[in-house]
Design a protein around this motif. Structure first.
Motif, PDB file in Angstrom:
ATOM      1  N   ALA A   1       0.916  -0.838   0.268  1.00 50.05           N
ATOM      2  CA  ALA A   1       0.207   0.271  -0.097  1.00 50.05           C
ATOM      3  C   ALA A   1       0.685   1.579   0.039  1.00 50.05           C
ATOM      4  O   ALA A   1       0.653   2.227  -0.441  1.00 50.05           O
ATOM      5  CB  ALA A   1      -1.248   0.284   0.664  1.00 50.05           C
ATOM      6  N   ILE A   2       1.613   1.432   0.545  1.00 54.38           N
ATOM      7  CA  ILE A   2       2.893   2.039   0.307  1.00 54.38           C
ATOM      8  C   ILE A   2       3.961   2.630  -0.715  1.00 54.38           C
ATOM      9  O   ILE A   2       5.089   0.984  -1.131  1.00 54.38           O
ATOM     10  CB  ILE A   2       3.762   1.955   1.948  1.00 54.38           C
ATOM     11  CG1 ILE A   2       3.349   1.735   3.311  1.00 54.38           C
ATOM     12  CG2 ILE A   2       4.843   3.519   2.258  1.00 54.38           C
ATOM     13  CD1 ILE A   2       2.165   3.725   3.417  1.00 54.38           C
ATOM     14  N   ASP A   3       3.683   3.096  -1.492  1.00 55.76           N
ATOM     15  CA  ASP A   3       4.769   3.900  -2.739  1.00 55.76           C
ATOM     16  C   ASP A   3       6.210   3.652  -1.858  1.00 55.76           C
ATOM     17  O   ASP A   3       6.593   3.597  -0.832  1.00 55.76           O
ATOM     18  CB  ASP A   3       4.123   5.108  -3.113  1.00 55.76           C
ATOM     19  CG  ASP A   3       4.407   5.327  -4.660  1.00 55.76           C
ATOM     20  OD1 ASP A   3       5.673   4.863  -5.073  1.00 55.76           O
ATOM     21  OD2 ASP A   3       3.906   4.900  -5.491  1.00 55.76           O
ATOM     22  N   ASP A   4       6.090   2.850  -3.107  1.00 55.13           N
ATOM     23  CA  ASP A   4       7.660   2.478  -2.963  1.00 55.13           C
ATOM     24  C   ASP A   4       8.530   3.587  -3.386  1.00 55.13           C
ATOM     25  O   ASP A   4       9.974   3.999  -2.502  1.00 55.13           O
ATOM     26  CB  ASP A   4       8.595   1.865  -4.419  1.00 55.13           C
ATOM     27  CG  ASP A   4       8.125   0.457  -4.243  1.00 55.13           C
ATOM     28  OD1 ASP A   4       7.850   0.142  -2.913  1.00 55.13           O
ATOM     29  OD2 ASP A   4       8.402  -0.248  -5.639  1.00 55.13           O
ATOM     30  N   ARG A   5       8.151   5.007  -3.502  1.00 55.98           N
ATOM     31  CA  ARG A   5       8.813   6.610  -3.581  1.00 55.98           C
ATOM     32  C   ARG A   5       8.799   6.805  -2.066  1.00 55.98           C
ATOM     33  O   ARG A   5      10.062   7.324  -1.995  1.00 55.98           O
ATOM     34  CB  ARG A   5       7.616   7.380  -4.470  1.00 55.98           C
ATOM     35  CG  ARG A   5       7.854   7.617  -5.252  1.00 55.98           C
ATOM     36  CD  ARG A   5       7.100   8.590  -6.017  1.00 55.98           C
ATOM     37  NE  ARG A   5       5.537   8.275  -6.198  1.00 55.98           N
ATOM     38  CZ  ARG A   5       4.561   9.019  -5.677  1.00 55.98           C
ATOM     39  NH1 ARG A   5       5.267   9.946  -6.785  1.00 55.98           N
ATOM     40  NH2 ARG A   5       3.592   8.549  -5.645  1.00 55.98           N
ATOM     41  N   PHE A   6       8.283   6.329  -1.260  1.00 60.64           N
ATOM     42  CA  PHE A   6       8.394   6.890   0.275  1.00 60.64           C
ATOM     43  C   PHE A   6       8.966   6.227   1.147  1.00 60.64           C
ATOM     44  O   PHE A   6       9.950   6.175   1.907  1.00 60.64           O
ATOM     45  CB  PHE A   6       6.811   6.939   0.981  1.00 60.64           C
ATOM     46  CG  PHE A   6       5.839   8.161   0.612  1.00 60.64           C
ATOM     47  CD1 PHE A   6       6.362   8.721  -0.550  1.00 60.64           C
ATOM     48  CD2 PHE A   6       4.853   7.215  -0.221  1.00 60.64           C
ATOM     49  CE1 PHE A   6       5.477  10.083  -1.057  1.00 60.64           C
ATOM     50  CE2 PHE A   6       3.741   8.127  -0.940  1.00 60.64           C
ATOM     51  CZ  PHE A   6       4.161   9.784  -1.711  1.00 60.64           C
ATOM     52  N   MET A   7       9.300   4.774   0.540  1.00 55.45           N
ATOM     53  CA  MET A   7       9.999   3.494   1.216  1.00 55.45           C
ATOM     54  C   MET A   7      11.776   4.097   1.451  1.00 55.45           C
ATOM     55  O   MET A   7      12.030   3.792   2.692  1.00 55.45           O
ATOM     56  CB  MET A   7      10.044   2.765   0.816  1.00 55.45           C
ATOM     57  CG  MET A   7       9.048   1.714   0.566  1.00 55.45           C
ATOM     58  SD  MET A   7       8.125   1.178   2.379  1.00 55.45           S
ATOM     59  CE  MET A   7       9.186   0.165   2.959  1.00 55.45           C
ATOM     60  N   GLY A   8      12.291   4.787   0.960  1.00 54.85           N
ATOM     61  CA  GLY A   8      13.594   4.607   0.996  1.00 54.85           C
ATOM     62  C   GLY A   8      13.665   6.008   1.816  1.00 54.85           C
ATOM     63  O   GLY A   8      14.188   5.813   3.009  1.00 54.85           O
ATOM     64  N   ALA A   9      12.745   6.843   2.241  1.00 56.06           N
ATOM     65  CA  ALA A   9      13.065   8.242   2.721  1.00 56.06           C
ATOM     66  C   ALA A   9      12.504   6.887   4.527  1.00 56.06           C
ATOM     67  O   ALA A   9      12.730   7.364   5.456  1.00 56.06           O
ATOM     68  CB  ALA A   9      11.344   9.086   3.086  1.00 56.06           C
TER      69      ALA A   9
END
Length: 278
Positions: free
Chosen positions: A155-163
């Motif tokens: 559900a959490i976009d990969d764009r946010f996982m790094g942060a």
């Protein structure tokens, strides 16, 4: 038979004016103390299962602090000002949990301690210890559930996982002594929110945002928001159990308790004791 005099219009006007003055006047420290103490008494008498579910809900929703900060970090450009703006996201979880009256462990380091100070004894001390244990365990359970969801649900976009991973590693990387020291100001700030809310009225949301933003901007450590970050690293295999418990969780927990109870609450107790006796 004598009749009592009815107040004329002038007297009624003065009574209404006096009521308006009382309503608009600031609460005294003794009044705020009693409001929080009575709230603590109510919390101590609550059903244990209700406390557990409320604590789990708080642990789940504290993830909004980590997610909010990560989303801001993802989209903001690199600059010193961006750091201050992104930390506004840290306030989101606290805002939902505190306004929603869910059980957050660090609030109880003040609220449920006042009844112990007011009528010390083994019974009320046992009630407080039980409530603390239930709420802390429930908060951590909620943190682990939502951490697993963030890591594996998609559900959490990969764009946010790094942060998210970067914020999580930063939260738990401090040595134990530093984590303890950084936990003390966070405990003081949360207790300060609890102390100000009875007087705050319409300013409650702004107080919560400013003071929790300060926790993040000051790089202090909060045990429940930090537990979401710790849990995310644990469920993804990026952190071992021993350093998670002994280098992060226990030192930060102790720091928050010292800040919220031993420092802020005891200072308030000393400030109001003489006035309450009178």
């Amino acid at each position: 038979m004598s009749r009592s005099k009815r107040p004329d219009g002038h007297e009624l006007g003065r009574q209404e004016e006096q009521e308006e003055i009382k309503e608009a006047s600031k609460l005294s420290p003794v009044t705020i103390y009693e409001v929080i103490r009575l709230d603590g008494e109510e919390e101590l008498s609550r059903n244990k299962l209700s406390l557990m579910w409320s604590g789990i809900s708080a642990g789940l929703l504290m993830s909004l602090s980590v997610l909010g900060e990560a989303i801001f970090r993802t989209y903001l450009p690199e600059s010193p000002a961006s750091y201050l703006i992104e930390n506004l996201g840290y306030s989101l979880g606290f805002l939902v949990v505190i306004v929603g009256r869910m059980q957050l462990f660090t609030e109880n380091t003040m609220t449920t301690v006042l009844p112990v100070l007011d009528r010390p004894g083994w019974r009320v001390l046992g009630q407080t210890a039980t409530l603390w244990s239930i709420v802390l365990v429930a908060n951590v359970i909620g943190a682990f559930v939502v951490a697993w969801f963030i890591a594996y649900s998609g559900a959490i976009d990969d764009r946010f996982m790094g942060a998210l991973m970067h914020l999580s590693r930063h939260a738990v990387e401090n040595p134990a002594a530093l984590g303890f020291a950084k936990g003390i100001p966070a405990g003081v700030l949360v207790a300060g929110i609890v102390w100000m809310l009875p007087q705050a009225k319409d300013a409650s949301v702004m107080i919560i945002i400013i003071f929790t933003w300060l926790i993040a901007a000051g790089d202090f450590t909060h045990i429940i928001a930090g537990s979401v970050e710790m849990a995310l690293l644990l469920v993804t295999g990026n952190l071992a159990v021993q350093p998670a418990v002994f280098s992060f969780f226990l030192p930060v927990l102790a720091g928050n308790v010292i800040g919220g109870t031993a420092i802020f609450t005891m200072l308030i107790y000393g400030q109001t004791r003489r006035d309450r006796e009178h």
